[in-house]
Each structure stands twice: as structure tokens, then as C-alpha cells.
Design a protein around this motif. Structure first.
Motif, mmCIF file in Angstrom:
data_model
loop_
_atom_site.group_PDB
_atom_site.id
_atom_site.type_symbol
_atom_site.label_atom_id
_atom_site.label_comp_id
_atom_site.label_asym_id
_atom_site.label_seq_id
_atom_site.Cartn_x
_atom_site.Cartn_y
_atom_site.Cartn_z
ATOM 1 N N ARG A 1 -4.292 -0.166 -3.810
ATOM 2 C CA ARG A 1 -2.970 -0.463 -4.383
ATOM 3 C C ARG A 1 -2.819 0.190 -5.754
ATOM 4 O O ARG A 1 -1.816 0.841 -6.043
ATOM 5 N N ALA A 2 -3.838 0.058 -6.590
ATOM 6 C CA ALA A 2 -3.793 0.659 -7.917
ATOM 7 C C ALA A 2 -3.714 2.176 -7.844
ATOM 8 O O ALA A 2 -2.953 2.812 -8.596
ATOM 9 N N LEU A 3 -4.441 2.776 -6.925
ATOM 10 C CA LEU A 3 -4.406 4.218 -6.744
ATOM 11 C C LEU A 3 -3.024 4.666 -6.263
ATOM 12 O O LEU A 3 -2.449 5.614 -6.799
ATOM 13 N N ALA A 4 -2.481 3.954 -5.291
ATOM 14 C CA ALA A 4 -1.176 4.310 -4.736
ATOM 15 C C ALA A 4 -0.050 4.178 -5.769
ATOM 16 O O ALA A 4 0.908 4.952 -5.740
ATOM 17 N N LEU A 5 -0.191 3.230 -6.681
ATOM 18 C CA LEU A 5 0.835 3.018 -7.703
ATOM 19 C C LEU A 5 0.580 3.836 -8.977
ATOM 20 O O LEU A 5 1.307 3.705 -9.954
ATOM 21 N N GLY A 6 -0.460 4.667 -8.944
ATOM 22 C CA GLY A 6 -0.750 5.523 -10.077
ATOM 23 C C GLY A 6 -1.354 4.833 -11.267
ATOM 24 O O GLY A 6 -1.304 5.334 -12.383
ATOM 25 N N LYS A 7 -1.954 3.672 -11.043
ATOM 26 C CA LYS A 7 -2.575 2.933 -12.150
ATOM 27 C C LYS A 7 -3.957 3.487 -12.490
ATOM 28 O O LYS A 7 -4.445 3.269 -13.594
ATOM 29 N N VAL A 8 -4.606 4.123 -11.536
ATOM 30 C CA VAL A 8 -5.928 4.707 -11.787
ATOM 31 C C VAL A 8 -5.909 6.171 -11.413
ATOM 32 O O VAL A 8 -5.102 6.646 -10.678
#
Length: 133
Positions: free
Chosen positions: A126-133
Motif C-alpha cells: 500500500r505504501a509503495l503504491a501510494l508513493g510513500k516509500v
């Protein structure tokens, strides 16, 4: 990004003396694949997963044995006693690395011996998909 930034804080837990039927109910109600086995003081003592239950059920030989498994067997008898943990301040990349190498879907987050969260593969994706990481 740290584990604390991505983890789920509301950890679903169950007492080790609960029945397997109660654990199955919690797993189904919460739509999760595993739940923390905790003491009354929010101390992690293990984890029980759908895989644990399915393995035990596969070993049953008839309906009576299945009923005994669900209604009389305690979570402590099926749980994995060594749930993998990580600290909230660890980098998310390290959490992903630990899950990959241990071939697990989640790590429980402990701070000073107290269960404070859980981080899962889904949290990382989820974090990767939302550009958080």
C-alpha cells in the motif's frame, strides 16, 4: 520511512486459552490471515494463522475429531510460539527484508516488550503504491 509510519496500531489479539473455534471466528470477522496471541497485559506469546488451523484440520480423521479440534482445542496448542517481531523505529525496508527472508506475511511490532502494532506485506505494498516509500 519507519515501521511506525506504516504499521497497523489496532492489533487483533486473542487469548491463548480461547478455543480454535473462537480463533476462526476472529479470523473470519476481521478478514485477516493471522492474529496475535496475547496475555492480558498485551504481551505477545504467539500467533495463530489460518494455515495453522488448516494443517490441524487436515490431520482430523472424522467429524468427531473435527468437532473436538474446534470446540475443545485451545489456541495455545496450535499457535506458533515464536512470532517474529520488529521495533517501531526500524526502517520499513528492513521490515520487508525480514518478511522476505523469513517467508512470513507480517511482523508484530513491539516497543519495550509491549505489542504496539503489526506491519504486513499489504501495508508495505500500500505504501509503495501510494508513493510513500
Amino acid at each position: 520511512m519507519r515501521v511506525a509510519d506504516l504499521m497497523t496500531r489496532d492489533v487483533i489479539g486473542i487469548d491463548r486459552d480461547a478455543t480454535v473455534a473462537e480463533a476462526i471466528g476472529r479470523l473470519a470477522d476481521e478478514h485477516v490471515g493471522a492474529i496475535a496471541v496475547v496475555t492480558g497485559r498485551n504481551r505477545l506469546v504467539g500467533v495463530i494463522s489460518t494455515a495453522d488451523v488448516l494443517r490441524a484440520e487436515a490431520d482430523t480423521t472424522d467429524t468427531d475429531a473435527r468437532d473436538i479440534l474446534f470446540e475443545q482445542t485451545r489456541v495455545a496448542e496450535l499457535m506458533t510460539a515464536r512470532a517474529l517481531t520488529i521495533a517501531p523505529g526500524v526502517e520499513a525496508r528492513e521490515a520487508a527484508r525480514q518478511m522476505l527472508y523469513a517467508d512470513v506475511h507480517r511482523l508484530f511490532v513491539e516497543d519495550a516488550g509491549e505489542l504496539v502494532g503489526v506491519i504486513s506485506q499489504s501495508d508495505l505494498v500500500r505504501a509503495l503504491a501510494l508513493g510513500k516509500v
